[in-house]
Design an enzyme around this catalytic site. Structure first.
Site, PDB file in Angstrom:
ATOM      1  N   ASP A 112      77.531  -5.044 -12.186  1.00 17.64           N
ATOM      2  CA  ASP A 112      76.996  -4.774 -10.846  1.00 17.64           C
ATOM      3  C   ASP A 112      78.001  -5.059  -9.726  1.00 17.64           C
ATOM      4  O   ASP A 112      77.659  -5.012  -8.555  1.00 17.64           O
ATOM      5  CB  ASP A 112      75.688  -5.558 -10.649  1.00 17.64           C
ATOM      6  CG  ASP A 112      74.671  -4.791  -9.804  1.00 17.64           C
ATOM      7  OD1 ASP A 112      74.829  -3.569  -9.649  1.00 17.64           O
ATOM      8  OD2 ASP A 112      73.724  -5.438  -9.310  1.00 17.64           O
TER       9      ASP A 112
ATOM     10  N   ASP B 110      65.034  -7.448  -6.609  1.00 17.27           N
ATOM     11  CA  ASP B 110      66.003  -6.688  -7.410  1.00 17.27           C
ATOM     12  C   ASP B 110      66.675  -5.586  -6.591  1.00 17.27           C
ATOM     13  O   ASP B 110      67.657  -5.004  -7.038  1.00 17.27           O
ATOM     14  CB  ASP B 110      65.289  -6.103  -8.638  1.00 17.27           C
ATOM     15  CG  ASP B 110      66.254  -5.665  -9.723  1.00 17.27           C
ATOM     16  OD1 ASP B 110      67.455  -6.020  -9.627  1.00 17.27           O
ATOM     17  OD2 ASP B 110      65.820  -4.976 -10.671  1.00 17.27           O
TER      18      ASP B 110
ATOM     19  N   ASP C 242      73.369  -9.335 -11.921  1.00 15.30           N
ATOM     20  CA  ASP C 242      72.075  -8.987 -11.337  1.00 15.30           C
ATOM     21  C   ASP C 242      70.953  -9.212 -12.348  1.00 15.30           C
ATOM     22  O   ASP C 242      70.720  -8.395 -13.230  1.00 15.30           O
ATOM     23  CB  ASP C 242      72.091  -7.518 -10.879  1.00 15.30           C
ATOM     24  CG  ASP C 242      70.804  -7.135 -10.144  1.00 15.30           C
ATOM     25  OD1 ASP C 242      70.008  -8.029  -9.839  1.00 15.30           O
ATOM     26  OD2 ASP C 242      70.633  -5.925  -9.872  1.00 15.30           O
TER      27      ASP C 242
ATOM     28  N   LYS D 108      64.329  -8.475 -13.835  1.00 13.22           N
ATOM     29  CA  LYS D 108      64.387  -7.122 -14.409  1.00 13.22           C
ATOM     30  C   LYS D 108      63.328  -7.002 -15.506  1.00 13.22           C
ATOM     31  O   LYS D 108      63.305  -7.798 -16.438  1.00 13.22           O
ATOM     32  CB  LYS D 108      65.780  -6.828 -14.928  1.00 13.22           C
ATOM     33  CG  LYS D 108      66.764  -6.634 -13.800  1.00 13.22           C
ATOM     34  CD  LYS D 108      67.953  -5.795 -14.177  1.00 13.22           C
ATOM     35  CE  LYS D 108      68.792  -5.514 -12.945  1.00 13.22           C
ATOM     36  NZ  LYS D 108      68.218  -4.473 -12.073  1.00 13.22           N
TER      37      LYS D 108
ATOM     38  N   ARG E 229      71.539  -3.441  -1.541  1.00 12.02           N
ATOM     39  CA  ARG E 229      71.477  -2.923  -0.175  1.00 12.02           C
ATOM     40  C   ARG E 229      71.505  -4.050   0.852  1.00 12.02           C
ATOM     41  O   ARG E 229      71.945  -3.840   1.977  1.00 12.02           O
ATOM     42  CB  ARG E 229      70.237  -2.014  -0.036  1.00 12.02           C
ATOM     43  CG  ARG E 229      68.933  -2.719  -0.165  1.00 12.02           C
ATOM     44  CD  ARG E 229      67.770  -1.754  -0.468  1.00 12.02           C
ATOM     45  NE  ARG E 229      67.822  -1.237  -1.837  1.00 12.02           N
ATOM     46  CZ  ARG E 229      66.965  -0.341  -2.323  1.00 12.02           C
ATOM     47  NH1 ARG E 229      66.016   0.171  -1.561  1.00 12.02           N
ATOM     48  NH2 ARG E 229      67.074   0.073  -3.581  1.00 12.02           N
TER      49      ARG E 229
ATOM     50  N   GLU F 136      68.719  -5.897  -4.263  1.00  8.11           N
ATOM     51  CA  GLU F 136      69.579  -6.856  -3.560  1.00  8.11           C
ATOM     52  C   GLU F 136      70.870  -6.225  -3.060  1.00  8.11           C
ATOM     53  O   GLU F 136      71.453  -6.706  -2.086  1.00  8.11           O
ATOM     54  CB  GLU F 136      69.916  -8.027  -4.506  1.00  8.11           C
ATOM     55  CG  GLU F 136      71.095  -7.817  -5.466  1.00  8.11           C
ATOM     56  CD  GLU F 136      70.901  -6.692  -6.491  1.00  8.11           C
ATOM     57  OE1 GLU F 136      69.740  -6.272  -6.686  1.00  8.11           O
ATOM     58  OE2 GLU F 136      71.892  -6.224  -7.061  1.00  8.11           O
TER      59      GLU F 136
ATOM     60  N   LYS G 288      80.036  -3.114  -3.495  1.00  9.97           N
ATOM     61  CA  LYS G 288      78.987  -4.056  -3.915  1.00  9.97           C
ATOM     62  C   LYS G 288      79.553  -5.006  -4.965  1.00  9.97           C
ATOM     63  O   LYS G 288      80.006  -4.587  -6.019  1.00  9.97           O
ATOM     64  CB  LYS G 288      77.787  -3.292  -4.483  1.00  9.97           C
ATOM     65  CG  LYS G 288      76.707  -4.195  -5.109  1.00  9.97           C
ATOM     66  CD  LYS G 288      75.497  -3.395  -5.614  1.00  9.97           C
ATOM     67  CE  LYS G 288      74.497  -4.279  -6.363  1.00  9.97           C
ATOM     68  NZ  LYS G 288      73.342  -3.537  -6.912  1.00  9.97           N
TER      69      LYS G 288
END
Ligand code: BES
Ligand code: ZN
Ligand code: ZN
Length: 481
Positions: free
Chosen positions: A272, A331, A253, A260, A335, A333, A248
Protein backbone atom coordinates in the site's frame (compact mmCIF):
# COMPACT_ATOMS: atom_id res chain seq x y z
CA UNK A 1 21.99 -8.00 -7.63
CA UNK A 2 21.55 -5.97 -10.77
CA UNK A 3 22.29 -7.16 -14.27
CA UNK A 4 25.17 -5.40 -15.97
CA UNK A 5 25.01 -4.23 -19.57
CA UNK A 6 28.18 -3.75 -21.57
CA UNK A 7 28.59 -2.26 -24.98
CA UNK A 8 31.49 -4.09 -26.62
CA UNK A 9 33.54 -3.95 -29.81
CA UNK A 10 33.28 -7.68 -30.47
CA UNK A 11 31.36 -10.49 -28.90
CA UNK A 12 33.34 -13.32 -27.35
CA UNK A 13 33.14 -16.36 -29.67
CA UNK A 14 32.04 -18.65 -26.82
CA UNK A 15 29.20 -16.35 -25.74
CA UNK A 16 25.59 -17.38 -26.13
CA UNK A 17 23.64 -15.01 -28.34
CA UNK A 18 20.12 -13.71 -28.72
CA UNK A 19 19.48 -12.66 -32.32
CA UNK A 20 16.73 -10.08 -32.83
CA UNK A 21 15.32 -10.34 -36.34
CA UNK A 22 12.40 -8.95 -38.32
CA UNK A 23 13.01 -10.46 -41.79
CA UNK A 24 14.14 -13.96 -42.70
CA UNK A 25 16.80 -12.56 -45.04
CA UNK A 26 18.56 -10.97 -42.03
CA UNK A 27 19.48 -14.44 -40.78
CA UNK A 28 21.37 -15.45 -43.86
CA UNK A 29 24.39 -13.20 -44.00
CA UNK A 30 24.93 -11.14 -40.90
CA UNK A 31 24.15 -13.72 -38.26
CA UNK A 32 26.99 -16.11 -39.04
CA UNK A 33 24.71 -19.14 -38.86
CA UNK A 34 25.45 -22.16 -41.02
CA UNK A 35 23.00 -23.37 -43.69
CA UNK A 36 21.47 -26.08 -41.51
CA UNK A 37 20.92 -23.59 -38.69
CA UNK A 38 19.32 -21.06 -41.04
CA UNK A 39 16.99 -23.76 -42.39
CA UNK A 40 16.07 -24.81 -38.85
CA UNK A 41 15.33 -21.24 -37.80
CA UNK A 42 13.23 -20.53 -40.88
CA UNK A 43 11.16 -23.60 -40.24
CA UNK A 44 10.67 -22.58 -36.62
CA UNK A 45 9.61 -19.09 -37.72
CA UNK A 46 7.05 -20.73 -40.02
CA UNK A 47 5.75 -22.67 -37.02
CA UNK A 48 5.61 -19.41 -35.01
CA UNK A 49 7.95 -20.89 -32.41
CA UNK A 50 9.33 -18.35 -29.96
CA UNK A 51 11.97 -18.01 -28.80
CA UNK A 52 13.82 -20.28 -31.19
CA UNK A 53 16.64 -22.16 -29.49
CA UNK A 54 19.72 -23.70 -31.14
CA UNK A 55 22.33 -25.78 -29.40
CA UNK A 56 25.58 -24.59 -30.93
CA UNK A 57 28.36 -26.66 -29.39
CA UNK A 58 28.91 -25.35 -25.90
CA UNK A 59 26.74 -22.28 -26.29
CA UNK A 60 23.12 -21.43 -26.96
CA UNK A 61 21.80 -19.38 -29.82
CA UNK A 62 18.35 -17.88 -29.43
CA UNK A 63 16.35 -16.17 -32.14
CA UNK A 64 13.40 -13.87 -31.56
CA UNK A 65 11.56 -13.00 -34.74
CA UNK A 66 8.96 -10.23 -34.92
CA UNK A 67 7.84 -9.10 -38.34
CA UNK A 68 8.40 -5.49 -39.34
CA UNK A 69 4.81 -4.77 -40.25
CA UNK A 70 3.78 -4.65 -36.59
CA UNK A 71 4.25 -1.11 -35.29
CA UNK A 72 3.58 0.99 -32.24
CA UNK A 73 3.41 0.23 -28.57
CA UNK A 74 2.19 -3.35 -28.95
CA UNK A 75 5.12 -4.24 -31.16
CA UNK A 76 7.53 -2.56 -28.73
CA UNK A 77 6.05 -4.54 -25.88
CA UNK A 78 6.51 -7.77 -27.81
CA UNK A 79 10.28 -7.19 -27.98
CA UNK A 80 10.42 -6.57 -24.23
CA UNK A 81 8.41 -9.68 -23.50
CA UNK A 82 10.35 -11.90 -25.89
CA UNK A 83 13.68 -10.77 -24.45
CA UNK A 84 12.34 -11.56 -21.00
CA UNK A 85 11.42 -15.10 -22.00
CA UNK A 86 14.95 -15.61 -23.36
CA UNK A 87 16.32 -14.38 -20.04
CA UNK A 88 14.22 -17.01 -18.26
CA UNK A 89 15.77 -19.69 -20.50
CA UNK A 90 19.25 -18.33 -19.82
CA UNK A 91 18.62 -18.73 -16.11
CA UNK A 92 17.14 -22.21 -16.39
CA UNK A 93 20.26 -23.20 -18.36
CA UNK A 94 22.54 -21.52 -15.78
CA UNK A 95 24.06 -19.05 -18.24
CA UNK A 96 25.92 -16.09 -16.75
CA UNK A 97 26.23 -14.06 -19.89
CA UNK A 98 24.39 -13.43 -23.13
CA UNK A 99 25.03 -11.18 -26.11
CA UNK A 100 22.18 -9.38 -27.88
CA UNK A 101 22.75 -9.12 -31.62
CA UNK A 102 20.24 -6.96 -33.41
CA UNK A 103 19.82 -7.88 -37.08
CA UNK A 104 16.89 -5.54 -37.73
CA UNK A 105 18.91 -2.37 -38.32
CA UNK A 106 16.77 -0.54 -35.76
CA UNK A 107 18.80 0.27 -32.65
CA UNK A 108 15.70 1.00 -30.60
CA UNK A 109 14.84 -2.70 -30.70
CA UNK A 110 18.05 -3.43 -28.79
CA UNK A 111 16.95 -0.93 -26.15
CA UNK A 112 13.53 -2.56 -25.83
CA UNK A 113 15.09 -6.01 -25.50
CA UNK A 114 17.49 -4.76 -22.83
CA UNK A 115 14.58 -3.22 -20.95
CA UNK A 116 12.60 -6.47 -20.98
CA UNK A 117 15.72 -8.37 -19.93
CA UNK A 118 16.64 -6.09 -17.03
CA UNK A 119 13.09 -5.96 -15.70
CA UNK A 120 12.69 -9.70 -16.19
CA UNK A 121 15.92 -10.71 -14.47
CA UNK A 122 14.78 -9.36 -11.09
CA UNK A 123 14.48 -11.34 -7.86
CA UNK A 124 13.85 -10.21 -4.29
CA UNK A 125 16.50 -12.24 -2.45
CA UNK A 126 17.10 -10.22 0.71
CA UNK A 127 15.41 -12.72 3.00
CA UNK A 128 16.80 -15.93 1.47
CA UNK A 129 19.40 -17.46 3.73
CA UNK A 130 21.80 -20.36 3.42
CA UNK A 131 23.92 -21.77 0.68
CA UNK A 132 21.18 -23.12 -1.53
CA UNK A 133 21.44 -21.44 -4.90
CA UNK A 134 18.40 -23.25 -6.30
CA UNK A 135 16.21 -20.99 -8.32
CA UNK A 136 18.55 -18.03 -8.01
CA UNK A 137 19.12 -16.35 -11.35
CA UNK A 138 22.56 -16.96 -12.82
CA UNK A 139 22.48 -14.36 -15.58
CA UNK A 140 24.71 -11.43 -14.67
CA UNK A 141 25.83 -9.77 -17.84
CA UNK A 142 24.43 -8.67 -21.19
CA UNK A 143 26.83 -7.62 -23.92
CA UNK A 144 25.88 -5.66 -27.02
CA UNK A 145 28.02 -4.94 -30.05
CA UNK A 146 28.51 -1.17 -30.29
CA UNK A 147 27.11 -1.12 -33.82
CA UNK A 148 23.74 -2.41 -32.57
CA UNK A 149 23.30 0.02 -29.69
CA UNK A 150 22.36 3.63 -29.15
CA UNK A 151 24.61 4.29 -26.18
CA UNK A 152 22.55 7.06 -24.58
CA UNK A 153 19.31 5.10 -25.00
CA UNK A 154 20.92 2.10 -23.32
CA UNK A 155 22.21 4.25 -20.46
CA UNK A 156 18.78 5.72 -19.94
CA UNK A 157 17.00 2.38 -19.96
CA UNK A 158 19.49 1.09 -17.42
CA UNK A 159 18.60 4.00 -15.16
CA UNK A 160 14.84 3.64 -15.53
CA UNK A 161 14.90 -0.14 -15.17
CA UNK A 162 17.09 0.03 -12.09
CA UNK A 163 14.75 2.62 -10.60
CA UNK A 164 11.74 0.39 -11.27
CA UNK A 165 13.54 -2.52 -9.61
CA UNK A 166 14.31 -0.40 -6.54
CA UNK A 167 10.60 0.42 -6.40
CA UNK A 168 9.84 -3.32 -6.55
CA UNK A 169 12.26 -3.89 -3.66
CA UNK A 170 10.52 -1.24 -1.57
CA UNK A 171 7.09 -2.68 -2.31
CA UNK A 172 8.25 -6.22 -1.58
CA UNK A 173 9.74 -5.19 1.77
CA UNK A 174 7.45 -6.26 4.62
CA UNK A 175 6.37 -3.99 7.44
CA UNK A 176 8.81 -5.80 9.73
CA UNK A 177 11.48 -3.76 7.93
CA UNK A 178 9.71 -0.96 6.11
CA UNK A 179 8.02 1.29 8.66
CA UNK A 180 7.27 4.89 7.73
CA UNK A 181 10.56 6.03 9.31
CA UNK A 182 12.51 3.35 7.45
CA UNK A 183 10.85 4.33 4.17
CA UNK A 184 11.99 7.90 4.75
CA UNK A 185 15.52 6.70 5.53
CA UNK A 186 15.62 4.60 2.38
CA UNK A 187 14.48 7.62 0.37
CA UNK A 188 17.25 9.73 1.96
CA UNK A 189 19.72 7.12 0.80
CA UNK A 190 18.36 7.29 -2.73
CA UNK A 191 18.62 11.08 -2.61
CA UNK A 192 22.28 10.95 -1.58
CA UNK A 193 23.06 8.53 -4.36
CA UNK A 194 21.21 10.33 -7.16
CA UNK A 195 21.72 13.92 -5.98
CA UNK A 196 18.20 15.08 -5.10
CA UNK A 197 17.39 16.65 -1.74
CA UNK A 198 15.26 14.96 0.91
CA UNK A 199 13.65 16.47 3.97
CA UNK A 200 11.77 14.32 6.47
CA UNK A 201 9.08 15.77 8.75
CA UNK A 202 8.63 13.87 12.02
CA UNK A 203 5.44 13.52 14.03
CA UNK A 204 5.94 16.80 15.93
CA UNK A 205 6.37 18.71 12.68
CA UNK A 206 3.35 16.95 11.17
CA UNK A 207 1.36 17.97 14.26
CA UNK A 208 2.48 21.56 13.91
CA UNK A 209 1.33 21.49 10.28
CA UNK A 210 -2.08 20.20 11.48
CA UNK A 211 -2.13 17.31 9.04
CA UNK A 212 -5.26 15.85 10.62
CA UNK A 213 -5.68 13.08 8.06
CA UNK A 214 -2.18 11.65 8.39
CA UNK A 215 -2.25 11.97 12.19
CA UNK A 216 -5.65 10.25 12.50
CA UNK A 217 -4.64 7.29 10.35
CA UNK A 218 -1.48 6.95 12.43
CA UNK A 219 -3.27 6.89 15.81
CA UNK A 220 -3.68 3.12 16.01
CA UNK A 221 -0.05 2.40 15.21
CA UNK A 222 2.90 2.08 17.60
CA UNK A 223 5.19 3.65 15.01
CA UNK A 224 5.17 7.37 14.14
CA UNK A 225 4.22 8.81 10.75
CA UNK A 226 6.58 10.67 8.44
CA UNK A 227 6.11 13.23 5.70
CA UNK A 228 8.96 13.19 3.22
CA UNK A 229 9.71 15.94 0.73
CA UNK A 230 11.96 15.19 -2.24
CA UNK A 231 13.22 17.85 -4.62
CA UNK A 232 15.17 17.75 -7.85
CA UNK A 233 16.02 21.18 -9.18
CA UNK A 234 18.95 21.26 -11.56
CA UNK A 235 20.56 24.45 -12.82
CA UNK A 236 18.63 25.02 -16.00
CA UNK A 237 15.06 23.79 -16.12
CA UNK A 238 12.30 23.96 -18.71
CA UNK A 239 9.44 24.55 -16.27
CA UNK A 240 9.02 27.76 -14.23
CA UNK A 241 6.52 26.13 -11.88
CA UNK A 242 7.36 22.73 -10.41
CA UNK A 243 5.77 19.40 -11.09
CA UNK A 244 4.67 17.86 -7.80
CA UNK A 245 4.34 14.11 -7.38
CA UNK A 246 2.40 12.78 -4.40
CA UNK A 247 2.64 9.11 -3.37
CA UNK A 248 0.46 7.17 -0.94
CA UNK A 249 2.81 5.73 1.68
CA UNK A 250 0.64 3.42 3.74
CA UNK A 251 3.36 0.97 4.72
CA UNK A 252 0.70 -1.49 5.87
CA UNK A 253 -3.07 -1.34 5.57
CA UNK A 254 -5.00 -3.56 7.97
CA UNK A 255 -8.08 -1.41 7.40
CA UNK A 256 -7.81 -0.08 10.95
CA UNK A 257 -10.85 -0.65 13.14
CA UNK A 258 -12.89 -1.21 9.97
CA UNK A 259 -10.63 -4.24 9.65
CA UNK A 260 -10.32 -5.71 6.17
CA UNK A 261 -13.31 -8.02 6.00
CA UNK A 262 -12.40 -10.61 3.38
CA UNK A 263 -10.05 -13.46 4.34
CA UNK A 264 -6.72 -12.98 2.60
CA UNK A 265 -7.44 -9.43 1.51
CA UNK A 266 -4.90 -8.13 4.03
CA UNK A 267 -2.10 -10.48 3.03
CA UNK A 268 -0.60 -8.26 0.33
CA UNK A 269 -1.21 -4.92 2.03
CA UNK A 270 2.49 -4.23 2.43
CA UNK A 271 1.99 -3.02 -1.16
CA UNK A 272 0.00 0.00 0.00
CA UNK A 273 3.04 2.25 -0.32
CA UNK A 274 3.46 1.51 -4.04
CA UNK A 275 2.54 5.10 -4.89
CA UNK A 276 5.30 6.33 -2.57
CA UNK A 277 7.78 3.93 -4.18
CA UNK A 278 6.82 5.16 -7.64
CA UNK A 279 7.29 8.80 -6.64
CA UNK A 280 10.64 8.23 -4.94
CA UNK A 281 12.05 6.02 -7.66
CA UNK A 282 10.86 8.13 -10.59
CA UNK A 283 12.58 11.15 -9.02
CA UNK A 284 15.64 8.92 -8.48
CA UNK A 285 15.65 8.11 -12.20
CA UNK A 286 15.04 11.74 -13.21
CA UNK A 287 17.96 12.88 -11.06
CA UNK A 288 20.27 10.12 -12.31
CA UNK A 289 19.42 11.00 -15.90
CA UNK A 290 19.80 14.71 -15.00
CA UNK A 291 16.54 15.66 -16.70
CA UNK A 292 16.08 19.42 -16.90
CA UNK A 293 12.88 19.49 -14.96
CA UNK A 294 12.03 20.87 -11.54
CA UNK A 295 10.14 18.19 -9.64
CA UNK A 296 9.02 17.85 -6.04
CA UNK A 297 7.83 14.66 -4.36
CA UNK A 298 5.55 14.52 -1.31
CA UNK A 299 5.19 11.27 0.60
CA UNK A 300 2.87 10.99 3.60
CA UNK A 301 3.60 7.66 5.30
CA UNK A 302 2.13 5.60 8.12
CA UNK A 303 0.67 2.24 8.98
CA UNK A 304 -3.10 1.91 9.19
CA UNK A 305 -3.76 -0.23 12.27
CA UNK A 306 -6.52 -0.79 14.84
CA UNK A 307 -4.36 -0.56 17.99
CA UNK A 308 -4.47 1.61 21.06
CA UNK A 309 -5.86 4.98 20.29
CA UNK A 310 -7.00 4.16 16.74
CA UNK A 311 -9.38 6.56 14.99
CA UNK A 312 -12.92 5.25 14.82
CA UNK A 313 -15.84 5.36 12.41
CA UNK A 314 -17.80 8.48 13.26
CA UNK A 315 -14.75 10.58 14.08
CA UNK A 316 -14.56 14.03 12.53
CA UNK A 317 -11.10 15.17 11.46
CA UNK A 318 -9.83 18.65 10.73
CA UNK A 319 -7.50 18.45 7.83
CA UNK A 320 -4.34 20.43 6.90
CA UNK A 321 -6.45 22.88 4.85
CA UNK A 322 -8.89 23.42 7.73
CA UNK A 323 -11.81 21.52 6.22
CA UNK A 324 -13.56 18.72 8.13
CA UNK A 325 -14.02 15.05 7.24
CA UNK A 326 -16.39 12.54 8.77
CA UNK A 327 -14.74 9.13 8.88
CA UNK A 328 -17.22 6.36 8.14
CA UNK A 329 -14.72 3.68 7.26
CA UNK A 330 -11.18 3.62 8.60
CA UNK A 331 -10.12 1.47 5.63
CA UNK A 332 -10.60 4.47 3.35
CA UNK A 333 -7.38 5.88 4.83
CA UNK A 334 -5.37 6.57 1.69
CA UNK A 335 -7.50 9.54 0.69
CA UNK A 336 -7.05 11.03 4.18
CA UNK A 337 -3.27 11.09 4.10
CA UNK A 338 -3.22 12.14 0.43
CA UNK A 339 -5.63 15.01 1.12
CA UNK A 340 -3.14 16.55 3.56
CA UNK A 341 -0.32 16.17 1.04
CA UNK A 342 -2.42 17.61 -1.80
CA UNK A 343 -3.32 20.71 0.20
CA UNK A 344 0.32 21.02 1.31
CA UNK A 345 1.23 21.07 -2.41
CA UNK A 346 -0.71 24.32 -3.01
CA UNK A 347 2.15 26.46 -1.64
CA UNK A 348 4.33 25.44 -4.60
CA UNK A 349 1.90 26.97 -7.14
CA UNK A 350 2.59 23.86 -9.19
CA UNK A 351 2.44 23.47 -12.94
CA UNK A 352 0.79 20.11 -12.33
CA UNK A 353 0.32 17.69 -9.44
CA UNK A 354 0.17 13.95 -10.05
CA UNK A 355 -0.73 11.62 -7.21
CA UNK A 356 -0.20 7.87 -7.29
CA UNK A 357 -1.99 5.57 -4.91
CA UNK A 358 -3.15 2.02 -4.39
CA UNK A 359 -6.38 3.73 -3.48
CA UNK A 360 -9.39 1.53 -4.21
CA UNK A 361 -10.29 -2.08 -4.75
CA UNK A 362 -12.89 -0.65 -7.12
CA UNK A 363 -10.19 0.50 -9.56
CA UNK A 364 -8.59 -2.94 -9.45
CA UNK A 365 -11.93 -4.65 -10.06
CA UNK A 366 -12.78 -2.30 -12.93
CA UNK A 367 -9.77 -2.96 -15.15
CA UNK A 368 -7.60 -5.49 -13.31
CA UNK A 369 -3.82 -5.35 -13.39
CA UNK A 370 -3.80 -4.39 -17.09
CA UNK A 371 -3.80 -0.67 -16.54
CA UNK A 372 -4.08 2.41 -14.37
CA UNK A 373 -7.38 4.14 -13.64
CA UNK A 374 -6.94 7.89 -13.78
CA UNK A 375 -8.92 11.05 -13.24
CA UNK A 376 -7.82 14.51 -14.22
CA UNK A 377 -8.55 18.21 -13.96
CA UNK A 378 -5.43 19.02 -15.97
CA UNK A 379 -6.94 19.32 -19.42
CA UNK A 380 -6.58 17.64 -22.74
CA UNK A 381 -2.91 18.36 -23.44
CA UNK A 382 -1.67 16.83 -20.20
CA UNK A 383 -4.07 13.89 -20.44
CA UNK A 384 -2.99 13.11 -23.98
CA UNK A 385 0.69 13.35 -23.09
CA UNK A 386 0.22 11.10 -20.08
CA UNK A 387 -1.73 8.54 -22.09
CA UNK A 388 1.00 8.63 -24.74
CA UNK A 389 3.61 7.93 -22.05
CA UNK A 390 1.40 5.10 -20.81
CA UNK A 391 1.60 3.51 -24.23
CA UNK A 392 5.34 4.14 -24.55
CA UNK A 393 6.12 2.24 -21.37
CA UNK A 394 3.10 -0.09 -21.62
CA UNK A 395 1.56 1.07 -18.36
CA UNK A 396 -1.68 2.05 -19.98
CA UNK A 397 -4.18 4.54 -18.59
CA UNK A 398 -7.97 4.63 -18.63
CA UNK A 399 -9.75 7.86 -17.80
CA UNK A 400 -12.67 7.89 -15.37
CA UNK A 401 -14.96 10.93 -15.01
CA UNK A 402 -15.10 13.50 -12.21
CA UNK A 403 -18.69 14.62 -12.81
CA UNK A 404 -20.18 17.01 -10.25
CA UNK A 405 -23.02 14.59 -9.50
CA UNK A 406 -20.57 12.24 -7.76
CA UNK A 407 -20.09 14.88 -5.08
CA UNK A 408 -23.52 13.93 -3.73
CA UNK A 409 -22.13 10.49 -2.91
CA UNK A 410 -19.72 11.89 -0.33
CA UNK A 411 -21.95 14.45 1.41
CA UNK A 412 -21.78 14.24 5.19
CA UNK A 413 -24.54 15.14 7.64
CA UNK A 414 -22.17 16.74 10.09
CA UNK A 415 -18.90 17.60 8.32
CA UNK A 416 -17.79 19.10 4.99
CA UNK A 417 -17.40 15.65 3.44
CA UNK A 418 -17.31 11.97 4.41
CA UNK A 419 -14.53 9.59 3.52
CA UNK A 420 -16.62 6.97 1.70
CA UNK A 421 -19.26 6.96 -1.01
CA UNK A 422 -21.83 4.27 -1.61
CA UNK A 423 -21.36 0.89 -3.25
CA UNK A 424 -21.09 2.39 -6.73
CA UNK A 425 -18.25 4.18 -8.49
CA UNK A 426 -15.76 3.60 -5.65
CA UNK A 427 -12.67 4.70 -7.58
CA UNK A 428 -14.43 7.90 -8.65
CA UNK A 429 -15.77 8.88 -5.23
CA UNK A 430 -12.21 8.54 -3.91
CA UNK A 431 -11.10 10.84 -6.72
CA UNK A 432 -13.89 13.32 -5.95
CA UNK A 433 -12.78 13.36 -2.32
CA UNK A 434 -9.18 14.19 -3.31
CA UNK A 435 -10.26 16.84 -5.80
CA UNK A 436 -11.54 18.99 -2.92
CA UNK A 437 -7.98 19.39 -1.67
CA UNK A 438 -6.56 20.67 -4.97
CA UNK A 439 -6.56 24.14 -6.53
CA UNK A 440 -4.19 23.42 -9.42
CA UNK A 441 -4.11 21.17 -12.51
CA UNK A 442 -4.17 17.68 -11.09
CA UNK A 443 -4.03 14.04 -12.15
CA UNK A 444 -4.92 11.14 -9.87
CA UNK A 445 -3.53 7.70 -10.74
CA UNK A 446 -5.20 4.80 -8.95
CA UNK A 447 -2.65 1.98 -9.28
CA UNK A 448 -4.43 -0.56 -7.05
CA UNK A 449 -4.76 -2.96 -10.00
CA UNK A 450 -1.19 -3.17 -11.37
CA UNK A 451 0.89 -2.37 -8.24
CA UNK A 452 1.16 -5.90 -6.89
CA UNK A 453 0.65 -8.91 -9.16
CA UNK A 454 -0.53 -12.33 -8.07
CA UNK A 455 1.17 -13.89 -11.09
CA UNK A 456 3.91 -12.94 -13.52
CA UNK A 457 3.06 -11.33 -16.84
CA UNK A 458 6.25 -11.38 -18.89
CA UNK A 459 8.82 -9.05 -17.34
CA UNK A 460 6.17 -7.76 -14.95
CA UNK A 461 6.96 -10.40 -12.39
CA UNK A 462 4.87 -11.66 -9.49
CA UNK A 463 4.57 -9.31 -6.46
CA UNK A 464 5.64 -5.66 -6.51
CA UNK A 465 5.62 -4.41 -10.11
CA UNK A 466 7.30 -1.00 -9.82
CA UNK A 467 4.42 0.47 -11.82
CA UNK A 468 4.52 4.23 -12.29
CA UNK A 469 8.29 4.71 -12.27
CA UNK A 470 8.86 4.37 -16.00
CA UNK A 471 5.58 6.16 -16.70
CA UNK A 472 6.45 9.27 -14.69
CA UNK A 473 9.97 9.33 -16.09
CA UNK A 474 8.71 9.18 -19.66
CA UNK A 475 6.06 11.83 -19.03
CA UNK A 476 8.40 14.26 -17.27
CA UNK A 477 11.08 13.67 -19.87
CA UNK A 478 8.63 14.67 -22.58
CA UNK A 479 8.01 17.87 -20.58
CA UNK A 480 11.70 18.53 -20.08
CA UNK A 481 12.69 18.47 -23.74
N1 BES B 1 -5.36 0.03 0.10
C1 BES B 1 -6.73 -0.16 -0.13
C2 BES B 1 -7.06 -0.35 -1.61
C3 BES B 1 -6.48 -1.55 -2.30
C4 BES B 1 -7.24 -2.67 -2.53
C5 BES B 1 -5.19 -1.53 -2.78
C6 BES B 1 -6.72 -3.75 -3.21
C7 BES B 1 -4.65 -2.61 -3.43
C8 BES B 1 -5.41 -3.71 -3.66
C9 BES B 1 -7.54 1.06 0.36
O1 BES B 1 -7.00 1.72 1.45
C10 BES B 1 -8.87 0.55 0.76
O2 BES B 1 -8.95 -0.21 1.67
N2 BES B 1 -9.91 0.99 0.06
C11 BES B 1 -11.25 0.59 0.35
C12 BES B 1 -12.12 1.81 0.32
C13 BES B 1 -13.51 1.58 0.82
C14 BES B 1 -13.51 1.28 2.30
C15 BES B 1 -14.34 2.81 0.54
C16 BES B 1 -11.66 -0.40 -0.74
O3 BES B 1 -11.32 -0.19 -1.90
O4 BES B 1 -12.32 -1.37 -0.42
ZN1 ZN C 1 -7.61 0.88 3.32
ZN1 ZN D 1 -4.91 1.57 1.69
Amino acid sequence: MSTSVQIVKIIQPESSILFLASKESQLEKKAGLNDAQVAFVKKAIGNKRKPIVLNDGNRFLFVVFNEDKEKGSKADEQWRKDACSVIAMCNSNKLEEIAFVNLTGKKRITTLAVEGALLGNYQFLKYRTGEKKDGINTLKNITIPASDADKSEIEEVQITSQAALIARDLVNEPLSYLTAEQLSKDIQKLGKEAGFSVEVFNKAKIQSLKMGGLLAVNLGSPNPPTFTILEWKPGRVKNKKPYVLVGKGVVYDTGGLSLKPTPGSMDTMKCDMSGAAAVACSIYAIAKAKLRVHVIGLIPATENRPGGNAYVPGDVLTMHNGSTVEVLNTDAEGRLILADALSYAMQYKPELVIDLATLTGAAARAIGPEGIVYMSTAGRKVNDALEASGKNVYERLVKFPLWDEYDNYIKSDIADVKNIGGPNAGAITAGMFLKRFTDYPWVHLDIAGPAFLDKADGYRLKNGSGVGVRLLFDFLKSNAS
